[in-house]
Write a protein that holds these residues in place. Sequence first.
Motif, PDB file in Angstrom:
ATOM      1  N   ILE A   1       0.940  -1.106  -0.012  1.00  0.00           N
ATOM      2  CA  ILE A   1       0.038  -0.151  -0.007  1.00  0.00           C
ATOM      3  C   ILE A   1       1.006   1.393   0.024  1.00  0.00           C
ATOM      4  CG2 ILE A   1      -1.692   1.388   1.388  1.00  0.00           C
ATOM      5  CD1 ILE A   1      -2.614  -1.330   2.402  1.00  0.00           C
ATOM      6  N   GLY A   2       1.902   1.346   0.851  1.00  0.00           N
ATOM      7  CA  GLY A   2       2.847   2.414   0.942  1.00  0.00           C
ATOM      8  C   GLY A   2       3.562   2.516   2.113  1.00  0.00           C
ATOM      9  N   ASP A   3       4.531   3.461   2.155  1.00  0.00           N
ATOM     10  CA  ASP A   3       5.137   3.437   3.708  1.00  0.00           C
ATOM     11  C   ASP A   3       4.984   4.675   4.158  1.00  0.00           C
ATOM     12  OD1 ASP A   3       6.316   5.604   1.990  1.00  0.00           O
ATOM     13  OD2 ASP A   3       8.155   4.722   1.571  1.00  0.00           O
ATOM     14  N   GLY A   4       5.831   4.978   5.462  1.00  0.00           N
ATOM     15  CA  GLY A   4       5.514   5.846   6.000  1.00  0.00           C
ATOM     16  C   GLY A   4       4.368   5.821   7.438  1.00  0.00           C
ATOM     17  N   TRP A   5       3.967   4.616   7.646  1.00  0.00           N
ATOM     18  CA  TRP A   5       2.902   4.264   8.591  1.00  0.00           C
ATOM     19  C   TRP A   5       3.564   4.077   9.961  1.00  0.00           C
ATOM     20  CZ3 TRP A   5      -2.208   4.092   6.933  1.00  0.00           C
ATOM     21  CH2 TRP A   5      -2.474   4.496   5.613  1.00  0.00           C
ATOM     22  N   SER A   6       4.645   4.171  10.184  1.00  0.00           N
ATOM     23  CA  SER A   6       5.203   3.998  11.621  1.00  0.00           C
ATOM     24  C   SER A   6       4.445   4.849  12.597  1.00  0.00           C
ATOM     25  CB  SER A   6       6.705   4.032  11.677  1.00  0.00           C
ATOM     26  OG  SER A   6       7.229   3.032  10.761  1.00  0.00           O
ATOM     27  N   PRO A   7       4.451   5.990  12.392  1.00  0.00           N
ATOM     28  CA  PRO A   7       3.848   6.955  13.582  1.00  0.00           C
ATOM     29  C   PRO A   7       2.320   6.457  14.227  1.00  0.00           C
ATOM     30  CG  PRO A   7       4.555   8.408  11.708  1.00  0.00           C
ATOM     31  CD  PRO A   7       4.642   6.890  11.140  1.00  0.00           C
ATOM     32  N   TYR A   8       1.841   5.734  13.552  1.00  0.00           N
ATOM     33  CA  TYR A   8       0.199   5.882  13.478  1.00  0.00           C
ATOM     34  C   TYR A   8      -0.202   4.592  13.948  1.00  0.00           C
ATOM     35  CZ  TYR A   8       0.841   9.526  10.161  1.00  0.00           C
ATOM     36  OH  TYR A   8       1.175  10.780   9.500  1.00  0.00           O
ATOM     37  N   ARG A   9      -1.343   4.475  14.937  1.00  0.00           N
ATOM     38  CA  ARG A   9      -2.208   3.319  15.134  1.00  0.00           C
ATOM     39  C   ARG A   9      -3.344   3.292  14.224  1.00  0.00           C
ATOM     40  NH1 ARG A   9      -3.968   4.647  19.983  1.00  0.00           N
ATOM     41  NH2 ARG A   9      -2.214   3.634  21.188  1.00  0.00           N
TER      42      ARG A   9
END
Length: 730
Positions: free
Chosen positions: A664-672
Amino acid sequence: MNHLSPAGRRLAVAAAVALAVTAGGLTSPALAAGPAVTASAATQQDAIPVPAGTVALSGGPTGFLTRHQEGGADVYTWTRYDGTRTPLPGGPYEANTGTDTVVRTDGTTRTFLDMATGEQLVSYDLGGVYGALRYQGTTLVASKRVDGLQELHLLDTDDQGRVLDRTVTGLPEGMAWRAAANSDPDTLLLHGFKLTDGTWQQRLAVVDLAAASVAATYDVLNNKNSIRPVSASRTRVVWQERDAEGKAVLAVAPRGSQEISRSTWVERASETTLRLGLAGDWAVYSDPDAFTALRPFGLPGLIAQSLVTGETVQLLAHATSIVPTGDGGLIATGGTIEHGEGLYRITPGQDGGPPTASVLATTGAPTALTALSEPLAPSGSIDLDQAGGKVPAGWTLSRSNAHVTLKLVHTATGTSGTVTAWEPVTGTTDFRLDWDGLLGKFPAYRGAYTWTMRAEPDNGIGPAVERTGSFTVTRAPRPHDFDDNGSPDIFSRSSTGVLSLYDVGQLRHLTYDKTPHRTGIGGGWNIYDRIVPAATGLAARDRAGVLWSYEGEGDGTLTPRKRIGGGWNIYDKLTSGSDLTGDGRNDLLATDKAGVLWLYPGKGDGTFAARKGLGGGWGVYNQLTATGNLAGAPAGDLVARDASGVLWLYLGKGDGTFAPRTRIGDGWSPYRIIGPGDVDGDGWSDLVTVPGGNSPNTYMRFYYGTGQWRTPIPATEPPGAHVNGIDPFL
């Protein structure tokens, strides 16, 4: 005798050709063409019925002249006080104040008709030489230019039917004059203007009709403002003027005297032309714009003010016109709350007392704001799924200048919402108050509702209107909807162990300065180390490894817990919330510490069948979220985030297994990442993200599912909402 000046005598030759006169007892053929309309015999208490929009133009001893519109055209009618109505053909017609005479206009021709007898009295063809200013009995007050100056003439006929053309003498020179219409039939009141070196001069003049000469003139206090309105009776001349500070002043001069008394006048007069008349010792006045105004005016209704004591009384709720009747009284076009719209006789009081008002004719229209019909009053059972989430509502009111609100209250909870209509549908008095299915920004619950429609008159005339009713909202139950309002919910738990429910439909409409509504479920939830929301309830694992299930009751509460079993502390990740096997039941996924993914098929009662292994290697993910049907597969999907912040889609096959992953994509680490079901109502499940951590002030993002497995969420920046004062979401 002809009082023409030498220059005037030369013009009289041309005028004699132009002035064709018919006098005597001749019945007008035009009048015979108009049938009389007789109402039921009018008594002192009975009002004569007249068409809507009727306006009084003049009143005489036996009847009155009115105008109304039919099909966009003006219709003139003479109505006797016994109720007999005679439509007047042709036209237009002009008033002959205080008499039974009306004047028909046809190009340059003015024809005087005696409505008491039905006779045509006299007809003048002005021939472009004269301009008509006013009508006094059978006298035509006209003006013409002589050597560049205005002359005023009185045109009469003698007993032989010959034209008498008399020039009015004694007028101050060099002024332009116009006749004031609101005076008694024996008084010719003229208003003169003159501009000298950039400065205006104004004067009032009273003309003796018999002598064709000025009987009195009056100076105006402040020439910077045009004086208006003006009026006169047999005993007084009154007008409004402005003082040096621009304040409104009422000037009163007794007839036959040059002495003028001045007093403070209504300030509203500075903004519009008042209607003004005299009834005995009282000035009667109104603001003609009050009834159609979009706000209350400082001048309430038709007011009578004593010229002796200054006392004021209100006669009508409003009036748009005032005309003298010739007997010292008036006819006002207006209305009262008690009797509605129509024409009212204003009669001078006895012994100098205040005038009285009585109904003369009625249009049948109310003066008070009234609900005429309820074409779309909500009632019965309304399925919001079938109605597109909206409830149509509307009322037809008696006029357009109203502020209308519709308040809806959910009977069980007391939660309310309000719809406002500031103006009606263009060109009508139909007010639409369609309800969007939101109570504030909170989606509406199913169940019984009461409503109150309140319409307040913008002009402040009369009381507000209220109507009440009830209806019932229905809709199909939806996954993740725990409070029965058709919108999915998500759970949060406070640091003290209080579990709460938040409506996602509300959250996505919030601004940063708003605190969302929460539904408290209860305390004691700190006994669990993992709480997993599901489509119809939730599962909770205690610290001993026992898993418990709770089902939603549909009203924001949960059933008592049901024990699933022990040994669940072998799993480090749990997720639920969708049907993975295609049987319509909520399933649960768990990964053990070795990275194996296990499926627990739901039984539909909050419990699960024996687990099935789906393979290893799932330890690379630090978050799993069962999303429901996000990408168009036969059943629910799964998204997984790896340690580098890349989000992957596992498309559900509908048999409890998944297709190979797609990025789907990257950059999702900061989120629940939360899977609350279908947030936007398009049939596809959606994702919601919140920042990690426990901050009560957060920014939520809403990723609306597309139903396309290659692009399960839009590539554009997702919509978001600021959310304040909440506990961490589960």
